[in-house]
Design a protein around this motif. Structure first.
Motif, mmCIF file in Angstrom:
data_model
loop_
_atom_site.group_PDB
_atom_site.id
_atom_site.type_symbol
_atom_site.label_atom_id
_atom_site.label_comp_id
_atom_site.label_asym_id
_atom_site.label_seq_id
_atom_site.Cartn_x
_atom_site.Cartn_y
_atom_site.Cartn_z
ATOM 1 N N LEU A 186 0.844 -1.195 0.000
ATOM 2 C CA LEU A 186 0.000 0.000 0.000
ATOM 3 C C LEU A 186 0.879 1.245 0.000
ATOM 4 C CD1 LEU A 186 -2.881 1.199 0.271
ATOM 5 C CD2 LEU A 186 -2.611 1.038 2.751
ATOM 6 N N ASP A 187 1.976 1.176 0.761
ATOM 7 C CA ASP A 187 2.907 2.307 0.834
ATOM 8 C C ASP A 187 3.413 2.723 -0.543
ATOM 9 O OD1 ASP A 187 2.706 2.611 3.487
ATOM 10 O OD2 ASP A 187 4.718 1.897 4.019
ATOM 11 N N ARG A 188 3.678 1.720 -1.377
ATOM 12 C CA ARG A 188 4.213 2.031 -2.704
ATOM 13 C C ARG A 188 3.275 2.961 -3.475
ATOM 14 N NH1 ARG A 188 8.214 -1.850 -4.811
ATOM 15 N NH2 ARG A 188 9.614 -2.007 -3.029
ATOM 16 N N VAL A 189 1.980 2.728 -3.311
ATOM 17 C CA VAL A 189 1.005 3.557 -4.028
ATOM 18 C C VAL A 189 0.875 4.920 -3.363
ATOM 19 C CG1 VAL A 189 -1.344 3.692 -4.920
ATOM 20 C CG2 VAL A 189 -0.239 1.473 -4.640
ATOM 21 N N ILE A 190 0.728 4.886 -2.050
ATOM 22 C CA ILE A 190 0.518 6.151 -1.329
ATOM 23 C C ILE A 190 1.747 7.057 -1.470
ATOM 24 C CG2 ILE A 190 0.024 7.167 0.914
ATOM 25 C CD1 ILE A 190 -2.313 5.625 0.181
ATOM 26 N N GLN A 191 2.903 6.427 -1.548
ATOM 27 C CA GLN A 191 4.129 7.196 -1.728
ATOM 28 C C GLN A 191 4.026 8.055 -3.010
ATOM 29 O OE1 GLN A 191 7.606 4.719 -2.372
ATOM 30 N NE2 GLN A 191 8.890 6.110 -1.187
ATOM 31 N N ILE A 192 3.393 7.496 -4.008
ATOM 32 C CA ILE A 192 3.226 8.240 -5.261
ATOM 33 C C ILE A 192 2.115 9.274 -5.135
ATOM 34 C CG2 ILE A 192 2.466 8.015 -7.648
ATOM 35 C CD1 ILE A 192 3.834 5.270 -7.672
ATOM 36 N N THR A 193 0.980 8.864 -4.605
ATOM 37 C CA THR A 193 -0.152 9.787 -4.591
ATOM 38 C C THR A 193 0.075 10.945 -3.615
ATOM 39 O OG1 THR A 193 -1.307 8.423 -2.969
ATOM 40 C CG2 THR A 193 -1.834 8.027 -5.270
ATOM 41 N N SER A 194 0.977 10.757 -2.659
ATOM 42 C CA SER A 194 1.201 11.810 -1.668
ATOM 43 C C SER A 194 1.960 13.010 -2.208
ATOM 44 C CB SER A 194 1.982 11.259 -0.463
ATOM 45 O OG SER A 194 1.237 10.272 0.176
ATOM 46 N N VAL A 195 2.619 12.850 -3.353
ATOM 47 C CA VAL A 195 3.401 13.987 -3.851
ATOM 48 C C VAL A 195 2.782 14.612 -5.094
ATOM 49 C CG1 VAL A 195 5.623 13.336 -2.890
ATOM 50 C CG2 VAL A 195 4.948 12.420 -5.113
ATOM 51 N N GLN A 196 1.462 14.467 -5.255
ATOM 52 C CA GLN A 196 0.837 15.018 -6.455
ATOM 53 C C GLN A 196 0.202 16.376 -6.212
ATOM 54 O OE1 GLN A 196 1.531 13.551 -9.225
ATOM 55 N NE2 GLN A 196 2.415 11.744 -8.282
ATOM 56 N N ASP A 197 0.542 17.041 -5.156
ATOM 57 C CA ASP A 197 -0.006 18.372 -4.859
ATOM 58 C C ASP A 197 -1.527 18.358 -4.819
ATOM 59 O OD1 ASP A 197 2.455 19.489 -4.869
ATOM 60 O OD2 ASP A 197 2.348 20.206 -6.938
ATOM 61 N N ALA A 198 -2.118 17.222 -4.521
ATOM 62 C CA ALA A 198 -3.564 17.140 -4.662
ATOM 63 C C ALA A 198 -4.271 17.055 -3.311
ATOM 64 C CB ALA A 198 -3.931 15.933 -5.510
ATOM 65 N N GLY A 199 -3.517 17.065 -2.233
ATOM 66 C CA GLY A 199 -4.130 16.970 -0.922
ATOM 67 C C GLY A 199 -4.271 15.528 -0.489
ATOM 68 N N SER A 200 -4.350 15.338 0.839
ATOM 69 C CA SER A 200 -4.347 13.961 1.325
ATOM 70 C C SER A 200 -5.647 13.239 0.994
ATOM 71 C CB SER A 200 -4.056 13.924 2.824
ATOM 72 O OG SER A 200 -4.716 14.979 3.473
ATOM 73 N N ALA A 201 -6.771 13.973 0.906
ATOM 74 C CA ALA A 201 -8.041 13.301 0.585
ATOM 75 C C ALA A 201 -7.927 12.592 -0.768
ATOM 76 C CB ALA A 201 -9.172 14.320 0.553
ATOM 77 N N ARG A 202 -7.379 13.308 -1.721
ATOM 78 C CA ARG A 202 -7.258 12.675 -3.031
ATOM 79 C C ARG A 202 -6.190 11.587 -3.037
ATOM 80 N NH1 ARG A 202 -8.341 15.917 -8.266
ATOM 81 N NH2 ARG A 202 -8.736 13.762 -8.839
ATOM 82 N N ALA A 203 -5.201 11.759 -2.169
ATOM 83 C CA ALA A 203 -4.137 10.753 -2.139
ATOM 84 C C ALA A 203 -4.664 9.384 -1.723
ATOM 85 C CB ALA A 203 -3.008 11.205 -1.217
ATOM 86 N N VAL A 204 -5.716 9.355 -0.893
ATOM 87 C CA VAL A 204 -6.245 8.057 -0.449
ATOM 88 C C VAL A 204 -7.573 7.714 -1.111
ATOM 89 C CG1 VAL A 204 -5.095 8.199 1.787
ATOM 90 C CG2 VAL A 204 -7.433 9.038 1.555
ATOM 91 N N SER A 205 -8.082 8.610 -1.952
ATOM 92 C CA SER A 205 -9.439 8.410 -2.477
ATOM 93 C C SER A 205 -9.557 7.138 -3.305
ATOM 94 C CB SER A 205 -9.870 9.624 -3.298
ATOM 95 O OG SER A 205 -9.078 9.714 -4.456
ATOM 96 N N PHE A 206 -8.437 6.681 -3.860
ATOM 97 C CA PHE A 206 -8.544 5.490 -4.711
ATOM 98 C C PHE A 206 -9.039 4.277 -3.929
ATOM 99 C CE2 PHE A 206 -4.364 4.992 -2.889
ATOM 100 C CZ PHE A 206 -4.231 3.621 -2.735
#
Lengths: 543, 179, 330
Positions: free
Chosen positions: B71-91
């Motif tokens: 799970l970390d591998r994915v979140i590691q990517i989504t966390s640096v997209q300037d999109a906020g944490s809500a979007r980082a976990v929305s998937f």
């Protein structure tokens, strides 16, 4: 836009029917997509005092998020005149504006596109941001057909878009390798930034170093006594690690060699260890050299500002070599510094006819390939020493290190210095592993922080841009247990440390000459137990 | 239920990946899904690989230790997209949609619905782990900022004999996540 | 939208040709006047563009290096990827122009289960582009038979080699088919690949549609309509010898073909098709990479304001003294 709410939006939970979503098609033309200034991606603007000190136009206080950027009244005229002037001065610019066929070979080659997915970070589109204005204003078809011919109106929003995207390009030239016409986005970005500077639109992370460098000779603003203390302090650490006391002469007239290195090596971990490495090496072979406080930085953020700024900052190197009466110049491990030294210095501030062709006093090798510029790269110098058996090396002292080599963009794509550092690494380390072929040498991936982007307000962007590099590092880490990444660039040493901490925390960043010195058997040394970082050396460090 | 999901695995994973990639500009989606080279497209290939793993892990109700690193591998990517944490976990939440749609009409049956809700509890658990992971990475970014600032002036601070952490040696990593 | 406009433009051209020759019988206009105008525009335009490019100076030597530099004698220089001499740079350009070297660089990698890494190259764009350009050249050479009398042996040889499949009468030529296929591929690629579609302009679709129309009308003329070749040759020879002939008996589709070619010629210098000339002038490719061995001169170099050592010493005198650094003036 899709009318579907996303899970992070409240509307999502009001819906009765869930799960009617499909992947939205990209309907809109890129010209219709307004720039979305995301914090974390843009860099803070230059402080007015730096612009004023360096004599650049329109110093003022402003912020990218503001609606009004306080541009000069006649900004449009300035830009158009600026484009016209550059079209007539640079064939590269004129030709690159005209011949792109939008084949898309470059589209997926940019680390910012790969790591972030913003389509305007495709190199071709980054260039189109400028090309569309060129077509509209400077070509007949564009003037008549406008948008149909791919032209668009020059508006303030275009300026904002340029600012946003020309400062999301690290001028790494990777796209240029794949372009069938050699169109170089670095060249486009350089022109774009020059144009922005005409309006006083620039970033502090570049302008502050530029102003510092003009005044004190280096980007960090280290003054003479500061440099003296720093080098003495390095000598103390070296003595602690090796038992040998080394000297670091400053501004010494009559030395044979002037040594110029990026100032990052004086201050920033882990570049400092590389600097200690140079000092040990020079001491050990007895090189007659001097550092300079005036030419205390080979790095040149002028490259990221304008050709004129580059020339103004670079002038000190030959001037100092002439004043000190040295025979030739040796350059340390740096990336963009070598772009300037290799491709611009001689043209801008030469001829260096007062110097001699660099000749190694220890091996007798004449570096003919540098016979005009009179400056050689330290890995050329050291590789020659090792080849001639002039250094006593014990690579087992680096046995705790499994190293891979990151080709820095500029040495790779503006010099082609691939084998020298590899030869050195293989000589001083027993465990060297290459990263995958399409991520090294001329195809190397950028660290994501070059060309003046290595600041902290755009950290997320840098981490995205560093991801392609990091994924290759992770691969060799997982396959071969690689735990060190060697790079011969001060910006790499700073920014890849950050990139690795995020993506592959098991891997540390090091310089080539740090590893050289850790393997170097020095005359009169004590039993080496620690490295330059004062950590246990060799096999002991394994557990 | 699990058998039903297992049967539709390929379809579900595919839809889930597409939803996850909505985080990016639409025009990037084809690139992210289409380019299979892990070095030319590390983001897309990682998301595809890890979501596939995570779905299987949910199916067999895998233990937390197995799930977190992937799970970390994915979140590691989504966390640096300037999109906020809500979007980082929305998937993670998007998986619920995907599953309901895949199961379609069968949910009118009460027992099927109950089993579906049971599976959704696993998704909820995954979501909690995702929050954890995301906050860890955001913290890591904050730590990195500080470390980078320190590294920048490292020799200066050492010359001034500044004690970075005010901590005895060996304790500086407490609470940190970077090494 | 961009695609529709481009397609509509080409269809309009076709209708124009049909209306002009098929209905109004304006054979002189379409068979003589327009080709001459187009040719004049082509030659004049290309010369103008190339001269204009060449007139712009190259202030700095900025080639992209794609291989090992020449440095120490025991390190093998990559002579074609990092050319040190003019000859090596010339050879680099030959590879670039004739073989599209840079496009060939596209690579792909794949990690198999267990972490084994497979490297390969991704050659589709390269293959499509190469097929198109080379076949286009061969087709052009084959067309020389219409313009030269007697037909040179080499042209005949090319034509007969090209028809080696011996399918149909006259023989179906391989290059025409490949040319058509390559153009379709390049068009499809533009439509299907998301990124390429995103960056494409009408100016990218229009030439593709135009070229497709040229090839399609050509194929129709040869294999379906089977127009009177002697009439075609009469028109062509007339153009070359400046004694225009109307070519009675040539099918109106021939004039459409000729009209498309005329449009292509006229359009060429004002479009991205000029990449043909531009590639030779690209400073990142066509220069020898002897940056440190030979000084490159910037013709418009000018003096700039620098911070001299004297000014520097003046400002930092006390600090230099404290640091024990030797001074020019004590």
């Amino acid at each position: 836009m899709s009318s579907e709410a996303k899970p992070d939006q409240m509307g999502y939970y009001d819906r009765e029917k869930l799960g009617q979503v499909s992947l939205q098609p990209g309907g809109r033309d890129w010209m219709d997509v307004p720039v979305d200034m995301r914090p974390g991606s843009f860099i803070y603007p230059a402080k007015d005092k730096h612009l004023r000190y360096f004599g650049l136009p329109n110093p003022r206080q402003w912020f990218p998020g503001d609606a009004d950027w306080k541009l000069p009244e006649n900004w449009k005229e300035i830009i158009l005149e600026g484009i016209r002037e550059r079209l007539s001065k640079y064939r590269s610019f004129q030709v690159f504006m005209d011949i792109c066929v939008r084949c898309g070979a470059c589209a997926d080659k940019c680390h910012f596109f790969i790591g972030g997915g913003d389509p305007k970070n495709m190199p071709v589109l980054r260039a189109e941001l400028l090309r569309s204005i060129y077509r509209r204003e400077f070509t007949t078809a564009g003037k008549i057909l406008g948008r149909l011919a791919g032209g668009r109106e020059l508006t303030v929003d275009v300026i904002k878009e340029w600012f946003y995207y020309f400062y999301q390009c690290t001028e790494c030239r990777r796209c240029s390798v794949f372009c069938p016409y050699g169109i170089d986005t670095a060249e486009i970005t350089m022109m774009g930034r020059e144009l922005l500077h005409l309006l006083g639109v620039s970033v502090n992370w570049i302008m502050e170093p530029v102003a510092n460098c003009f005044r004190t000779g280096n980007h960090l603003g280290i003054q003479p006594h500061g440099l003296r203390d720093t080098l003495d302090f390095f000598a103390d650490d070296i003595e602690e690690a090796t038992g040998v006391r080394v000297e670091a002469p400053l501004n010494r007239k009559g030395a044979e060699v002037l040594f110029v290195t990026p100032s990052g090596d004086f201050l920033a971990d882990p570049g400092t260890y590389t600097c200690m490495g140079y000092m040990c090496l020079f001491h050990e072979i007895g090189l007659d050299y001097t550092f300079s406080t005036y030419a205390s930085d080979g790095g040149n953020f002028g490259l990221f500002t304008s050709h004129e700024a580059m020339k103004r900052l670079n002038a000190k190197i030959y001037a100092e070599a002439r004043r000190l009466g040295v025979k030739w110049i040796l350059g340390g491990e740096c990336g963009h510094m070598w772009r300037v030294l290799n491709q611009y210095m001689d043209t801008m501030n030469g001829p260096a006819d007062f110097l001699q062709v660099p000749t190694s006093p220890f091996t007798g090798t004449r570096f003919e390939h540098a016979r005009s510029t009179k400056m050689i790269h330290i890995t050329e110098f050291t590789a020659d020493l090792i080849k001639h058996g002039k250094l006593k090396l014990d690579p087992s002292q680096n046995d705790h290190i499994r190293v891979t080599f990151h080709d820095s963009c500029n040495p790779a794509r503006a010099m082609g210095i691939f084998e020298e550092p590899r030869y050195i690494l293989r000589s001083v380390c027993n465990n060297f592993h290459e990263m995958p072929e399409n991520t090294i040498r001329e195809k190397t991936f950028c660290c994501g922080g070059g060309a003046g982007l290595g600041t902290d307000e755009n950290m997320e962007m840098r981490l995205r841009g560093g991801m392609p590099r990091a994924s290759a590092v992770r691969h060799v880490h997982e396959q071969h247990g690689v735990n060190h990444l060697a790079a011969m660039c001060a910006i790499d040493r700073a920014t890849l440390s950050t990139v690795c901490e995020y993506w592959v925390p098991e891997v540390r960043v090091t310089g080539i000459h740090e590893l050289v010195t850790n393997a170097l058997v020095m005359k009169g040394q004590k039993k080496r137990e620690v490295n330059l970082r004062l950590e246990p050396l060799g096999a002991e460090a394994k557990e | 239920m699990d058998e039903q999901l297992q049967a539709k695995r390929a379809e579900i994973v595919r839809a889930w990946v597409e939803r996850a990639i909505e985080l990016y500009p639409a025009d990037a989606a084809k690139f992210l899904l289409g380019v299979k080279d892990p070095f030319a497209n590390p983001m897309g290939t990682t998301i595809v690989r890890e979501l596939e793993f995570l779905f299987d892990a949910l199916l067999r109700d895998a233990p937390r230790d197995e799930i977190v690193p992937r799970l970390d591998r994915v979140i590691q990517i989504t966390s640096v997209q300037d999109a906020g944490s809500a979007r980082a976990v929305s998937f993670v939440f998007a998986l619920k949609d995907v599953i309901r749609r895949a199961l379609g009409g069968t949910l009118s049956d009460a027992s099927a619905l109950r089993r579906c809700l049971d599976f959704e509890r696993r998704i909820d658990a995954l979501a909690l782990l995702a929050f954890d992971s995301c906050s860890r990475f955001l913290q890591r970014i904050a730590d990195i900022r500080v470390r980078e600032a320190k590294r920048r002036v490292w020799s200066l601070m050492r010359m001034l004999k500044v004690d970075w952490d005010g901590l005895p040696a060996g304790e500086e990593e407490v609470g940190g996540c970077c090494r | 939208m961009k695609i529709v406009i481009s397609l509509a433009a080409v269809l309009a051209l076709f209708l124009l040709a049909w209306l002009g020759v098929g209905v109004l019988d304006l054979k002189t206009l379409f068979g003589t006047v327009l080709p001459y105008v187009a040719l004049a525009l082509f030659v004049g335009g290309v010369v103008y563009r190339v001269v204009r490019w060449a007139a712009v100076p190259v202030p700095f030597r900025i080639p992209t290096t794609c291989g090992q530099q020449r440095s120490l004698p025991w390190i093998k220089q990559s002579r074609l990827e990092n050319p040190h001499t003019g000859l090596e740079a010339f050879l680099r350009m030959v590879l670039e122009v004739l073989c599209f070297r840079s496009l060939l660089r596209n690579t792909k990698a794949e990690v198999r289960p267990g972490g084994r890494l497979i490297q390969g190259s991704s050659k589709w764009l390269w293959a499509g582009a190469l097929a198109f350009h080379w076949c286009f050249l061969v087709v052009l050479v084959r067309h020389l038979r219409f313009f030269i009398e007697p037909v040179p042996g080499c042209v005949q040889l090319v034509a007969s080699l090209d028809g080696f499949l011996q399918v149909g009468v006259p023989a179906m030529t391989v290059t025409s088919l490949v040319l058509f296929g390559a153009l379709l591929f390049l068009l499809l690629r533009r439509l299907v690949t998301a990124q390429v579609r995103y960056i494409s302009l009408p100016a990218d679709y229009f030439p593709l549609f135009l070229l497709l129309s040229i090839v399609a009308t050509g194929l129709l003329l040869r294999h379906v309509v089977r127009t009177d070749l002697s009439a075609v040759k009469e028109v062509a020879m007339g153009l070359v010898t400046f004694s225009p002939a109307t070519g009675e008996g040539a099918h109106w589709l021939f004039y459409a073909h000729l009209f498309f070619v005329s449009v292509l010629l006229a359009y060429f210098p004002f479009s991205k098709l000029m990449h043909m000339g531009g590639v030779f002038l690209s400073p990142t490719r066509n220069l020898a990479i002897n940056n440190r061995a030979a000084r490159h001169i910037n013709p418009w170099d000018y003096p700039v304001k620098v911070h001299t050592y004297e000014e520097y010493e003046e400002e930092f005198r006390e600090k230099l003294k404290t640091a024990g650094v030797p001074l020019e003036k004590e």
